[in-house]
Design a protein around this motif. Structure first.
Motif, PDB file in Angstrom:
ATOM      1  N   LEU A 120     -32.771 -18.108  -8.205  1.00 17.08           N
ATOM      2  CA  LEU A 120     -32.157 -17.279  -7.178  1.00 17.08           C
ATOM      3  C   LEU A 120     -32.385 -17.913  -5.816  1.00 17.08           C
ATOM      4  CD1 LEU A 120     -33.283 -13.732  -8.365  1.00 17.08           C
ATOM      5  CD2 LEU A 120     -31.121 -14.902  -8.822  1.00 17.08           C
ATOM      6  N   GLN A 124     -31.635 -13.679  -2.219  1.00 12.23           N
ATOM      7  CA  GLN A 124     -31.454 -12.883  -3.446  1.00 12.23           C
ATOM      8  C   GLN A 124     -32.801 -12.377  -3.963  1.00 12.23           C
ATOM      9  OE1 GLN A 124     -29.272 -16.014  -5.499  1.00 12.23           O
ATOM     10  NE2 GLN A 124     -27.508 -14.652  -5.782  1.00 12.23           N
ATOM     11  N   ILE A 128     -34.474  -8.296  -4.220  1.00 13.40           N
ATOM     12  CA  ILE A 128     -35.128  -7.666  -5.374  1.00 13.40           C
ATOM     13  C   ILE A 128     -36.539  -7.226  -4.995  1.00 13.40           C
ATOM     14  CG2 ILE A 128     -35.981  -8.034  -7.718  1.00 13.40           C
ATOM     15  CD1 ILE A 128     -33.768 -10.055  -8.148  1.00 13.40           C
ATOM     16  N   ASP A 129     -37.290  -8.149  -4.398  1.00 12.14           N
ATOM     17  CA  ASP A 129     -38.705  -7.885  -4.133  1.00 12.14           C
ATOM     18  C   ASP A 129     -38.907  -6.754  -3.128  1.00 12.14           C
ATOM     19  OD1 ASP A 129     -39.166  -9.975  -5.844  1.00 12.14           O
ATOM     20  OD2 ASP A 129     -39.665 -11.433  -4.286  1.00 12.14           O
ATOM     21  N   ALA A 130     -38.015  -6.648  -2.158  1.00 14.21           N
ATOM     22  CA  ALA A 130     -38.188  -5.647  -1.101  1.00 14.21           C
ATOM     23  C   ALA A 130     -37.610  -4.286  -1.479  1.00 14.21           C
ATOM     24  CB  ALA A 130     -37.535  -6.145   0.195  1.00 14.21           C
ATOM     25  N   GLY A 131     -36.989  -4.187  -2.621  1.00 18.69           N
ATOM     26  CA  GLY A 131     -36.367  -2.904  -2.990  1.00 18.69           C
ATOM     27  C   GLY A 131     -35.067  -2.646  -2.249  1.00 18.69           C
ATOM     28  N   GLN A 134     -30.288  -0.804  -4.753  1.00 21.05           N
ATOM     29  CA  GLN A 134     -30.293   0.424  -5.553  1.00 21.05           C
ATOM     30  C   GLN A 134     -29.079   0.367  -6.480  1.00 21.05           C
ATOM     31  OE1 GLN A 134     -31.262   4.229  -3.717  1.00 21.05           O
ATOM     32  NE2 GLN A 134     -32.708   3.257  -2.321  1.00 21.05           N
ATOM     33  N   LYS A 177     -34.909  -1.101   3.620  1.00 22.79           N
ATOM     34  CA  LYS A 177     -35.363  -2.133   2.689  1.00 22.79           C
ATOM     35  C   LYS A 177     -34.510  -3.400   2.812  1.00 22.79           C
ATOM     36  CE  LYS A 177     -38.399   0.666   0.892  1.00 22.79           C
ATOM     37  NZ  LYS A 177     -39.731   0.613   1.524  1.00 22.79           N
ATOM     38  N   ILE A 178     -33.278  -3.234   3.288  1.00 27.49           N
ATOM     39  CA  ILE A 178     -32.436  -4.415   3.513  1.00 27.49           C
ATOM     40  C   ILE A 178     -32.997  -5.225   4.679  1.00 27.49           C
ATOM     41  CG2 ILE A 178     -30.135  -5.164   4.260  1.00 27.49           C
ATOM     42  CD1 ILE A 178     -29.043  -2.728   2.607  1.00 27.49           C
ATOM     43  N   LEU A 179     -33.412  -4.528   5.735  1.00 28.57           N
ATOM     44  CA  LEU A 179     -34.084  -5.220   6.840  1.00 28.57           C
ATOM     45  C   LEU A 179     -35.343  -5.918   6.340  1.00 28.57           C
ATOM     46  CD1 LEU A 179     -33.627  -2.501   9.571  1.00 28.57           C
ATOM     47  CD2 LEU A 179     -33.133  -4.907   9.955  1.00 28.57           C
TER      48      LEU A 179
END
Lengths: 193, 794
Positions: A120, A124, A128-131, A134, A177-179
């Motif tokens: 990845l 990417q 995943i790691d930061a959540g 969804q 979580k995107i930030l």
């Protein structure tokens, strides 16, 4: 009509394209690349974000004929693209690394995913790691946009991240979580430099 | 050629223990970031056709005729279907009341009602052919609100109702009405030192999930159909689909495709029956994908509401009584309106101890778009109004709004208006304390290093409308209460099939449920539960389908509680069988097999003292242990139709918010700076997912506070803004930082003490933002969403 263009570093040809078809439709329905999502068809949500000659665009707003002879990067090619960039390939779209995947109009569902190397890209993995994932429907577009930001601005401020991703709607996460994910990807990117 | 995009099992190992309480990562995460995860709109089948729905262009009309000849003659078109083509005597469906026609029959009752279906070899061909269908409408007068729906001689939205609510409603245009009376509000009002009352308006909100309705129906050789679809509850769909197709349920095999969000909007059917009808008629696979415009017509919305509240309080700050009337607009079809009414009524007092209440909630039938489930489900509208009342009461008493709430906050043991005691922790005052204690964000936070204004941090943002001139700050608080699970006596069970077997020398748990993973992370939690209960590292989650018993709906904040409970229950039963087998095979080797409490941990059978008795792989050998079991939470009971008394709810969920806003008072633009939240989650099975739910729910509450509203033309009852250009949901620029404070006070009745969490943060977010805007501007603001003209008076 026939459209010839490059997708994720591979020459692609789509035949019998109706003039009203968007790049998004051709990617999803004719080239078997459904990673780019269709959520509004108005350029409002960013779920279909791809890079066209390096520039992030809403592929739902690009007529298929407009991409003739041009280079498109989708989420399916993101890992390979980022890998090549990290390996010193600069920001150029990777060359046809593993041969012609889709000579001729690839049948949807039968075309292998170009660039599926298993690794990845940092952004990417960070999502995943930061959540930051969804339902994940917005994720492909966000990844393409976030990766382009990190290519341009290796250590973006929060305001930079918000501005760069303001064209990508997410209904699940509230964006926090995107930030986190973009910050994480930037930090990891710095570590490896 | 098989169907592509068919869901596959998700396998996940964990190097750490990966059980409950850990922030394990989503098993579908990698597929979702590579673009390989197959959503329902990504399904593809050789020879498939594209279906399209023709929808009514008017809200209320007689259909005089439908002419499909030209559409049918269009090259590439394989079928055009109308009501006359329906194959079975049953022509209607519905979640609770079967009042919704599969295709309009003689009449349409709302703008966008399905009238005809087309299947063609290209989606554009189907769309263009549908446009050639000529429908002759004779328009009828519309009813759009309580006044027009209950006026003398008002047109009836549904003639000749015979549903189970029709006998007790005061008017046929009222779907359901629930009064609740407890104590003596009139007598208590006489003791009040201050009384405040207000009228409140709550706009129509759309779920706006990003993945539009879609699915693929594949006709099968046995005359049945395989349906791949994005939904919230497979078995509820099946129960509604089978009768109108005239097929037994076992001939309709449903599989959950990737779901692009739900939030209540997939609880009702959309393309399910239509796709199956076209597939069965043409004998070919049919894919249907709504675009965003159609999606606004393809699912129910959150009920808009008009609410009237009266509260009294004594000078020392104690609430004496509450009276309220909540009128919800259910639109043209019932959907889940009756249950929304039950929630609105029973939760209308909020998380406060109020002994004397007089409550009435009802839902109307109108010619507006149908309304039903959305995150918060009846509790959201009430919370907006009662929290405004709390601030007004506090102001009338010259008290601090948080202290006033804390003084009246419910606790464990408090009676609900329904007479039901709250029998688990209810830390309402504590949640408020926590959000209040948090430091406020710095003033003039838009100043970068104390110099230039960063317009991105100001109201108006990159429009560059202010550098701080005319900008005022406000702070507001709110708290709410939401029920968890299906209420009012519903048999709210779930089913899990769990198998434990040895694969390549390693024990693996396989979990199969029909739970709809809509993004919430149920699949993550199921794997965690299996690891905790069975002591294995490797878990495989099988695709959700109707080959296993019902999981109930992914709604009402219930899935971790109920299907999580079912997975736990099935795992415990599998464990017991495995231990029995171990005792039989190895019992003679060690006395602890008979005497000790045995556990499965790290792939081994161990005693509670930690002594290893056997490898799980040796106990299992070549045999798999598999069980499919149902699990139920405590039963509930219906509310009395006259008094509203009854133990109707399973569990409650509480969250509190503090909103900090900055308002450009000249332009009426609002920037929410921070939305701090505190929530009791009972037990965080996956802390990362808990945070995601709280932040996502908070943001949807922010949306209805300042942006989101489906606008209905009051004269024609037509939808005016069915697009993301005109219906705005929060972007990353509109959304503030959302700091979270999570409490874990166990509910002893629930698996692991957990509390359903998905909805509570959507409740209090909206009134907190409204309170902050009122605090900034001094305006009354009795409607949501707040628009610029409400702030500037222009």
């Amino acid at each position: 009509m026939r459209v010839n263009f490059t997708v994720n570093g591979r020459e692609q040809r789509a035949d019998d394209v109706w003039e009203g078809e968007s790049l998004l439709y051709v990617l999803r329905e004719r080239l078997g690349l459904p990673g780019s999502k269709n959520a509004c068809e108005q350029g409002e949500c960013g779920s279909c974000t791809v890079r066209l000659d390096g520039v992030p665009v809403c592929s739902c707003l690009v007529a298929a004929g407009q991409v003739e002879g041009r280079e498109v990067l989708t989420v399916e090619g993101l890992a390979e693209y980022a890998g090549n960039r990290a390996a010193g390939g600069g920001a150029s779209v990777p060359g046809a690394a593993t041969g012609e995947a889709g000579a001729g109009a690839a049948r949807p569902g039968t075309a292998p995913h170009p660039g599926g190397s298993g690794e990845l890209s940092p952004v990417q993995q960070a999502f995943i790691d930061a959540g930051a994932v969804q339902c994940g429907f917005c994720t492909p577009g966000l990844l393409v946009a976030a990766d382009e930001l990190l290519e341009r601005v290796p250590s973006p401020s929060d305001a930079d991240i918000r501005e760069a991703l303001s064209g990508n709607l997410c209904r699940c996460t509230g964006y926090e979580k995107i930030l986190d994910a973009v910050r994480l990807a930037a930090a990891r990117q710095e570590e490896t430099v | 050629m098989p169907t592509t995009g068919t869901p596959t099992s998700l396998s996940q190992g964990s190097r750490t223990r990966g059980g409950i309480g850990e922030s394990t990562l989503r098993p579908d995460g990698t597929l979702k970031v590579t673009g390989e995860f197959a959503y329902s709109s990504d399904m593809w089948h050789e020879d498939m056709l594209w279906g399209h729905t023709l929808r009514s262009t008017v809200a209320h009309a007689e259909i005089r005729s439908i002419d499909i000849a030209e559409a049918l003659a269009t090259p590439g078109v394989h079928a055009v279907l109308t009501y006359d083509d329906l194959p079975a005597p049953v022509k209607n469906y519905g979640l609770e009341i079967q009042d919704t026609p599969v295709l309009a029959h003689g009449k349409v009752r709302h703008h966008g009602e399905p009238v005809a279906l087309v299947a063609a070899d290209h989606p554009e061909t189907a769309r263009r052919a549908a446009a050639k269908i000529r429908v002759d409408y004779a328009e009828l007068p519309v009813v759009t609100d309580e006044a027009s729906a209950t006026a003398p001689g008002a047109p009836l939205v549904h003639e000749g109702r015979g549903d189970h609510h029709s006998g007790h409603v005061p008017h046929p245009n009222i779907v359901h009405r629930q009064p609740i009376v407890r104590g003596d509000a009139g007598e208590a009002a006489a003791r009040a030192d201050v009384i405040v009352s207000g009228d409140y308006v709550f706009g129509m909100q759309d779920q706006a999930f990003l993945g539009p309705e879609s699915g693929l129906a594949v006709p099968a050789e046995d005359g049945g159909v395989d349906l791949y679809v994005a939904t919230q509850w497979l078995h509820s769909d099946l129960r509604q689909i089978a009768p109108v197709l005239g097929l037994p349920e076992e001939k309709i095999r449903m599989t959950l495709s990737g779901v692009g969000g739900a939030f209540g909007g997939r609880e009702d059917l959309s393309m399910q029956i239509h796709g199956c009808l076209l597939a069965l008629r043409t004998g070919k696979p049919v894919k249907m994908v709504y675009n965003r415009f159609e999606s606004f017509f393809g699912h129910v919305h959150r009920h808009p509401a008009k609410l009237w509240y009266e509260h009294g309080a004594t000078r020392d700050g104690r609430i004496t009584h509450m009276r309220c009337r909540i009128v919800l607009d259910g639109g043209a079809y019932a959907s889940s309106s009756p249950a929304v009414v039950g929630n609105a009524a029973s939760l209308s007092a909020g998380p406060y101890a109020i002994d004397h209440v007089d409550i009435e909630a009802l839902a109307l039938y109108t010619n507006n778009p149908p309304c039903g489930a959305m995150r918060g489900f009846g509790a959201v509208q009430a919370c907006f109004a009662y929290e405004a009342q709390m601030d007004r009461l506090a102001a009338a008493l010259d008290m601090d709004p948080v202290e006033f709430r804390q003084l009246n906050a419910m606790e464990q043991g408090t009676l609900m208006p329904t007479g039901q005691p709250v029998d688990s922790p209810a830390p309402v005052a504590e949640l408020l304390r926590r959000v209040k204690a948090r430091p406020l964000p710095p003033e003039q936070q838009w100043l970068v290093a104390g110099e230039e204004a960063d317009v991105r941090a100001l109201p108006g943002g990159l429009s560059n409308t202010t550098h701080g001139e005319g900008v005022v700050r406000g702070v507001g608080y709110a708290v709410g209460i939401k029920n968890v699970g299906f209420s009012e006596g519903f048999d709210d069970y779930s089913t899990a099939r769990v198998r434990l077997e040895v694969i390549a020398g390693e024990p693996v748990a396989v979990v199969h449920t029909a739970m709809a993973e809509v993004g919430q992370g149920g699949v993550t939690v199921h794997a965690q539960i299996a690891r905790t209960e069975l002591g294995v590292a490797q878990v495989t989650i099988q695709p959700a389908d109707t080959r296993v018993g019902s999981a109930g709906s992914t709604s009402a904040s219930r899935q971790t509680y109920v299907t999580g409970g079912a997975v736990k229950h099935a795992c415990e039963a599998v464990r017991e069988k495995v231990l029995e087998r171990g005792r039989r095979l190895f019992g003679t080797y060690h006395p602890a097999w008979a005497t000790a409490e045995l556990l499965l941990e790290g792939g081994k059978v161990v005693t509670d003292a930690g002594e290893v008795l056997a490898d799980l792989a040796d106990v299992l050998g070549d045999e798999a242990v598999e069980l499919e079991l149902e699990w139920r939470h405590r039963p509930t009971e219906a509310f009395d139709l006259r008094t509203g008394q009854g133990h109707g709810h399973v569990q409650y969920s509480f969250a509190a918010h503090r909103a900090v806003v900055e308002v450009d008072t000249e332009l009426g633009l609002v920037k929410v700076i921070e939305l701090a939240v505190a929530q009791d989650v009972g037990k965080a099975l996956n802390p990362l997912s808990v945070e995601g739910q709280i932040q996502g729910g908070t943001t949807q509450g922010l949306g209805i506070a300042v942006m989101e509203e489906i606008l209905i033309d009051p004269v024609t009852a037509k939808v005016r803004n069915p697009s993301f250009t005109d219906y705005l949901i929060p972007t990353i620029l509109d959304t503030p930082t959302i700091p979270i404070d999570v409490l874990e006070l166990a509910d002893d009745h629930a698996p692991y003490g957990l509390r359903g969490i998905g909805e509570a943060p959507t409740l209090s977010s909206t009134p907190a933002v409204l309170a902050a805007i009122r605090n900034a501007t001094g305006l009354e603001l009795n409607r949501t969403p707040v628009r610029p003209e409400h702030l500037t008076g222009t």
